[in-house]
Write a protein that holds these residues in place. Structure first.
Motif, short mmCIF file in Angstrom:
data_model
loop_
_atom_site.label_atom_id
_atom_site.label_comp_id
_atom_site.label_asym_id
_atom_site.label_seq_id
_atom_site.Cartn_x
_atom_site.Cartn_y
_atom_site.Cartn_z
N VAL A 1 -16.27 -4.06 -6.62
CA VAL A 1 -15.72 -3.49 -5.38
C VAL A 1 -15.00 -4.56 -4.58
O VAL A 1 -13.90 -4.33 -4.05
CB VAL A 1 -16.84 -2.84 -4.53
N GLY A 2 -15.57 -5.75 -4.50
CA GLY A 2 -14.93 -6.84 -3.78
C GLY A 2 -13.58 -7.20 -4.36
O GLY A 2 -12.59 -7.35 -3.63
N PHE A 3 -13.51 -7.34 -5.68
CA PHE A 3 -12.25 -7.69 -6.33
C PHE A 3 -11.21 -6.57 -6.20
O PHE A 3 -10.01 -6.84 -6.04
CB PHE A 3 -12.48 -8.01 -7.81
N ILE A 4 -11.66 -5.31 -6.25
CA ILE A 4 -10.72 -4.19 -6.11
C ILE A 4 -10.08 -4.21 -4.73
O ILE A 4 -8.86 -4.02 -4.59
CB ILE A 4 -11.44 -2.85 -6.36
N LEU A 5 -10.87 -4.44 -3.68
CA LEU A 5 -10.32 -4.48 -2.33
C LEU A 5 -9.34 -5.64 -2.16
O LEU A 5 -8.28 -5.47 -1.55
CB LEU A 5 -11.45 -4.61 -1.31
N VAL A 6 -9.68 -6.79 -2.71
CA VAL A 6 -8.77 -7.95 -2.63
C VAL A 6 -7.48 -7.67 -3.39
O VAL A 6 -6.38 -8.01 -2.93
CB VAL A 6 -9.47 -9.21 -3.17
N PHE A 7 -7.61 -7.02 -4.55
CA PHE A 7 -6.44 -6.69 -5.36
C PHE A 7 -5.51 -5.74 -4.59
O PHE A 7 -4.29 -5.93 -4.56
CB PHE A 7 -6.88 -6.05 -6.67
N ILE A 8 -6.10 -4.71 -3.98
CA ILE A 8 -5.29 -3.75 -3.21
C ILE A 8 -4.62 -4.45 -2.03
O ILE A 8 -3.45 -4.19 -1.72
CB ILE A 8 -6.16 -2.58 -2.71
N GLU A 9 -5.35 -5.35 -1.38
CA GLU A 9 -4.80 -6.05 -0.22
C GLU A 9 -3.60 -6.91 -0.62
O GLU A 9 -2.62 -7.01 0.13
CB GLU A 9 -5.87 -6.92 0.42
N LYS A 10 -3.65 -7.50 -1.80
CA LYS A 10 -2.55 -8.36 -2.24
C LYS A 10 -1.37 -7.56 -2.78
O LYS A 10 -0.22 -7.93 -2.56
CB LYS A 10 -3.06 -9.33 -3.32
N ARG A 11 -1.66 -6.47 -3.51
CA ARG A 11 -0.59 -5.72 -4.15
C ARG A 11 -0.06 -4.55 -3.31
O ARG A 11 1.13 -4.28 -3.32
CB ARG A 11 -1.09 -5.18 -5.51
N ARG A 12 -0.97 -3.84 -2.65
CA ARG A 12 -0.56 -2.68 -1.84
C ARG A 12 -1.25 -2.69 -0.49
O ARG A 12 -2.04 -1.81 -0.17
CB ARG A 12 -0.89 -1.38 -2.59
N PRO A 13 -0.96 -3.71 0.34
CA PRO A 13 -1.61 -3.77 1.66
C PRO A 13 -1.28 -2.57 2.54
O PRO A 13 -2.04 -2.26 3.46
CB PRO A 13 -1.07 -5.07 2.25
N ASP A 14 -0.16 -1.90 2.26
CA ASP A 14 0.22 -0.73 3.07
C ASP A 14 -0.83 0.37 2.99
O ASP A 14 -1.01 1.14 3.95
CB ASP A 14 1.58 -0.20 2.60
N ILE A 15 -1.52 0.47 1.83
CA ILE A 15 -2.56 1.48 1.69
C ILE A 15 -3.70 1.20 2.67
O ILE A 15 -4.19 2.09 3.37
CB ILE A 15 -3.09 1.52 0.24
N LEU A 16 -4.12 -0.05 2.74
CA LEU A 16 -5.21 -0.43 3.64
C LEU A 16 -4.79 -0.29 5.09
O LEU A 16 -5.62 0.04 5.95
CB LEU A 16 -5.66 -1.86 3.34
#
Length: 266
Positions: free
Chosen positions: A238-253
């Protein structure tokens, strides 16, 4: 133009979800091994507790449906995200690890509801868990229809809300995003199996046994056999998934209100 792009995203996420279900159905049908009942097995819970837990779960499912309808109007990519996370929760919880000491009454497995609660909110996460549990009960003989309410209560309600609040608390403490996701995943698993232990502990009440002792022993068995390790693994994922989303698709967050616009990746 935007409508067609959104439609393609919805179709893609739906196909992915159906593909995952198909794969696991095929695995189940061609396997020559007896299927271990995931979650709490069919017929284990007494009728009064099965009905009570199902009744408790219904309002959470209703609120989840309402929030999906509302949020899909506010965020165009919300439904595809729900579809993808629904597939993830389904797949996560389709890896049963038999707990021999419980004589087939329940199995250990990752949950995924901590991750879905962080990204979609706890009520929608309960809805996703309920759908996944229903499909597993109907087609995979994992869990059961009579224990559906109990399984939704432990994995959906306790797992989602504990993971959601764990993320919020660690975020307010200023912890990096990875560790926020890590603790959310770990806490979500712990509360899911605490809920399962409580429900199985109810079985000794009519036999004059100690409810608290039975619950503690069952929870201890989960932690000492497989779930202790799975908690850590799921937290890391879960930690790595959130970091991955933040780096690749921060607009989603940003759209989900998890990070501020122009915030630097942590």
């Amino acid at each position: 133009m935007g409508f067609f792009v959104l439609r393609e995203k919805v179709l893609k996420s739906t196909k992915m979800f159906l593909l995952n279900i198909t794969v696991f159905l095929l695995v189940f049908l061609v396997s020559d091994k007896a299927a271990y009942a995931m979650h709490i097995t069919e017929g284990i819970l007494p009728t009064e507790w099965a009905v009570t837990l199902f009744a408790v779960s219904i309002p959470f499912l209703g609120i989840g449906i309402y929030q999906v309808k509302r949020k899909k109007r506010e965020m165009h990519s919300y439904l595809p995200l729900v579809g993808m996370l629904g597939a993830a929760v389904f797949v996560f919880s389709c890896f049963p690890v038999p707990v021999v000491a419980l004589n087939g009454m329940a199995t250990s497995h990752p949950c995924g509801t901590g991750m879905s609660a962080i990204l979609l909110g706890p009520f929608v996460s309960v809805l996703i868990a309920g759908i996944a549990l229903l499909i597993q009960a109907l087609f995979l003989a994992h869990g059961g229809l009579t224990t559906l309410g109990g399984n939704i209560f432990s994995m959906g309600i306790l797992g989602s809300f504990s993971g959601f609040f764990a993320f919020k608390i660690t975020r307010r403490c200023g912890m990096p995003l990875f560790w926020c996701g890590f603790f959310a995943g770990v806490i979500s698993d712990l509360f899911t199996y605490l809920g399962t232990s409580i429900e199985l502990g109810l079985l000794v009440i009519n036999n004059g046994g100690s409810f608290f002792r039975a619950t503690a022993e069952i929870f201890g068995v989960f932690m000492m056999t497989s779930q202790g390790v799975l908690c850590i693994v799921e937290g890391v994922v879960v930690g790595f998934i959130l970091v991955f989303i933040e780096k690749r698709r921060p607009d989603i967050l940003v759209q989900l209100g998890m990070i501020k616009k122009n915030a630097k990746p942590v």
